[in-house]
Design an enzyme around this catalytic site. Structure first.
Site, PDB file in Angstrom:
ATOM      1  N   GLN A 170       0.585  -1.250  -0.034  1.00  0.00           N
ATOM      2  CA  GLN A 170      -0.029  -0.007   0.049  1.00  0.00           C
ATOM      3  C   GLN A 170       1.018   1.301   0.057  1.00  0.00           C
ATOM      4  OE1 GLN A 170      -2.308  -0.586   3.647  1.00  0.00           O
ATOM      5  NE2 GLN A 170      -0.273  -1.041   4.867  1.00  0.00           N
ATOM      6  N   THR A 197      -7.278  -2.274   8.306  1.00  0.00           N
ATOM      7  CA  THR A 197      -7.674  -1.289   7.551  1.00  0.00           C
ATOM      8  C   THR A 197      -9.112  -2.007   6.995  1.00  0.00           C
ATOM      9  OG1 THR A 197      -6.543  -2.200   5.898  1.00  0.00           O
ATOM     10  CG2 THR A 197      -5.530  -0.479   7.092  1.00  0.00           C
ATOM     11  N   ASP A 225      -7.050  -5.328  14.018  1.00  0.00           N
ATOM     12  CA  ASP A 225      -6.700  -3.984  14.132  1.00  0.00           C
ATOM     13  C   ASP A 225      -6.523  -3.580  12.766  1.00  0.00           C
ATOM     14  OD1 ASP A 225      -6.272  -1.416  14.201  1.00  0.00           O
ATOM     15  OD2 ASP A 225      -4.866  -1.175  15.651  1.00  0.00           O
TER      16      ASP A 225
END
Lengths: 286, 286
Positions: free
Chosen positions: B33, B159, B157
Site C-alpha cells: 500500500q 484497515t 486492528d
C-alpha cells in the site's frame, strides 16, 4: 446541472466536509441568514443556513429522534410543548407523534427556512400544517419573555451560536425559559460537539447550571456534522433523565424509530472520559 | 511548506473529508500500500494508508481505548494477547497497560507502517520496543493458521477490506482465529460504520456468527473517519460483553482513559435502531 458541483462546509481553518451536489433547489438570503436547499448525491436533500449543514434527508432522523423523544419519554405526561427554531419541521413532526401532546407551539424566526423546507423538503416539513402544530414566525427570545403560557417541555432547536441563534445561548433567555416551564418542566437544547466545540458546551452548561437544579449532556451520532459525535443538553426542574425514564412507555407507545430506542436513551448519557473531564462540575450525568 | 496544502479522503463519489496539511513528513509505497505521514493543522500528525486516514494524534485514543479495553476488561484474566495489524502501535500500547498481560504479540504485514510511525508518530508507536510486545512483521492470516500458541484475546486492528486487509474479513481467517483462542477467548475486530458500510458489517458478522457462539457490535465516535459513528465487532466463546463485565475492575486497575470508562463500556453496545434493524439476526446485543 451537468458540471461537477460540490459544496464544502469548513470548520475553523483546518477541516472541510465536501458533499456532491446534483442540483441547487433553492438559494435565498433572508434578513437573518443565507438559506440553501440542494439535492445531494448520497445524502438526499440538504438544508444549509449560512453555509452550514442543518439537515439532510439521509440522517435527519438521528437528530430529530434524539432532540424530541428523550425529553418526551422522561416527562410523564407532556401535553404542551414549545419548539424554538426547528424551521425545517422535523422536531415538531416527532413531537406530535406522542399521543399525550395536545399542542406543539413552534417559534421560528426565519420564514424563509420554513417556506424553503415546505416546498423542497416535505420529509421534515410535512406536519407543519397539522392542527396540533401552532407555527409562529417570530423571535423565540421575545416569545419566552412575553408569553403567559406554561410548557411541559421546551426544545431549543437552534443553529450554532453565531447569527440569529446567538441569544439562544445566553442566561437571560434561559431564565425566561425556566419561567415559562411548568413546575416539572424540561428543556433540551442543541448542544454542539465535545470534539470541536467544548468551549461552547461549557458556556451553555454554565448558564443552565445557574438557572436549573439539574443539567446533563447526552450524545448521538450525526452523519453530516463535523466530527460526528453531537450533543444535546437536558436541563430539568424535577426529573432525572435516566432514573425517571420509564422504558416501558417506549414500547407501550407503539411508536417505531430509526434512531431512538430505550437502550440508547440511557446509553446516550454515558459520555467519553474527555467530555466528562472537560465538563466536570457542569453536568450531573453521574 | 508555504502553499495552502490540503489532503482529501473521498468516500464513494459523494463525500470528501479535507484536512489542512502543514507538512508532509513521510511518503512511501510498500509492496502492500501507499503509506503517508503528514503534520496536519488541528489534528496533529496523521497516518494514511492508501490515502485513507488511519490515525491522528488528536483522536487516536478513542479508537485504541475502545478496541483494547472493552475485551480486556471482559476477559477476567487476559495474559496472552494477539494483535493482527495495528502497525501504528496504539493498540499494543493500550494492551500492555493491563497488568495481567504477560505478552502482546503483534503481527503487522507492512514494515513500512511500523517504521514510519516509529520515526514520526511516537505517540502511538512508543511501546513497540517494550519487552512485553513481541512484534512480528508478517502475514496475520498465515500466522493464525500456523501458530500453536493460544491467546486469551485477539484484536484484529485492520484497515478496510480492500488491499492487504481483505482476507481479514473472511471465514477461513476467523476459523483459524477461533482455533488459536483459549477456550474462553474473545476476538474484537475493526467493524466499519453502520452509516456508510452496513454491507461490510453484515458480511463480517455473518462470518463471526458461523464460527462463534456469540457475536456483538459496539460503537464509538471517531473524529476523523467518515460519518463519525464507528464500530468494533466482539465475538466470544464464553463471555457476554456486558453481563460478564465487572465494572469494579476498571476502577481497581488504577488506569485512566481519555475515552473509555465503565459507563461507556456497556453503553457502547446500545445501537441506533437503524443499525439494529440492519444487523437483525446477526448480533446478540439484546
Amino acid at each position: 446541472m451537468h458540471s461537477d458541483l460540490w459544496l464544502e462546509e469548513k470548520f475553523s481553518d483546518f477541516l472541510g466536509l465536501r458533499f456532491k451536489v446534483e442540483n441547487v433547489l433553492f438559494s435565498g438570503k433572508s434578513e437573518f441568514q443565507t438559506v440553501d436547499v440542494v439535492e445531494t448525491k448520497g445524502h438526499g436533500k440538504m438544508l444549509l443556513n449560512d453555509g452550514l449543514v442543518m439537515v439532510t434527508e439521509r440522517d435527519e432522523f438521528a437528530y430529530h429522534d434524539m432532540i424530541a423523544h428523550v425529553p418526551l419519554f422522561v416527562h410523564p405526561n407532556p401535553k404542551n410543548v414549545l419548539v424554538i427554531g426547528g424551521g425545517d419541521g422535523g422536531t415538531a413532526r416527532e413531537v406530535i407523534r406522542h399521543s399525550s401532546v395536545v399542542q406543539c407551539t413552534m417559534v421560528e424566526i426565519d420564514a424563509m427556512v420554513v417556506d424553503a423546507c415546505k416546498q423542497h423538503i416535505p420529509q421534515t416539513a410535512k406536519e407543519l400544517e397539522n392542527p396540533k402544530v401552532n407555527l409562529i414566525i417570530g423571535d423565540g427570545v421575545k416569545f419566552v419573555k412575553e408569553t403567559t403560557e406554561k410548557f411541559d417541555v421546551i426544545i431549543v432547536d437552534s443553529t450554532d451560536p453565531i447569527g440569529p441563534a446567538q441569544p439562544l445561548f445566553g442566561e437571560e433567555f434561559y431564565q425566561d425559559v425556566f419561567n415559562c416551564l411548568t413546575e416539572d418542566g424540561i428543556v433540551v437544547s442543541q448542544g454542539e460537539s465535545s470534539w470541536y466545540a467544548m468551549d461552547i458546551q461549557q458556556s451553555l452548561l454554565k448558564v443552565l447550571n445557574k438557572v436549573f437544579p439539574q443539567s446533563y449532556l447526552y450524545s448521538f451520532s450525526n452523519l453530516t456534522y463535523p466530527g460526528g459525535l453531537w450533543s444535546f443538553t437536558f436541563a430539568s426542574k424535577r426529573y432525572h433523565p435516566i432514573n425517571d425514564f420509564q422504558a416501558q412507555r417506549v414500547s407501550d407507545s407503539g411508536l417505531e424509530f430509526d434512531y431512538y430506542n430505550q437502550q440508547l436513551h440511557s446509553a446516550a448519557f454515558a459520555l467519553p472520559s474527555f467530555a466528562k473531564k472537560g465538563l466536570k462540575g457542569l453536568i450531573d450525568n453521574d
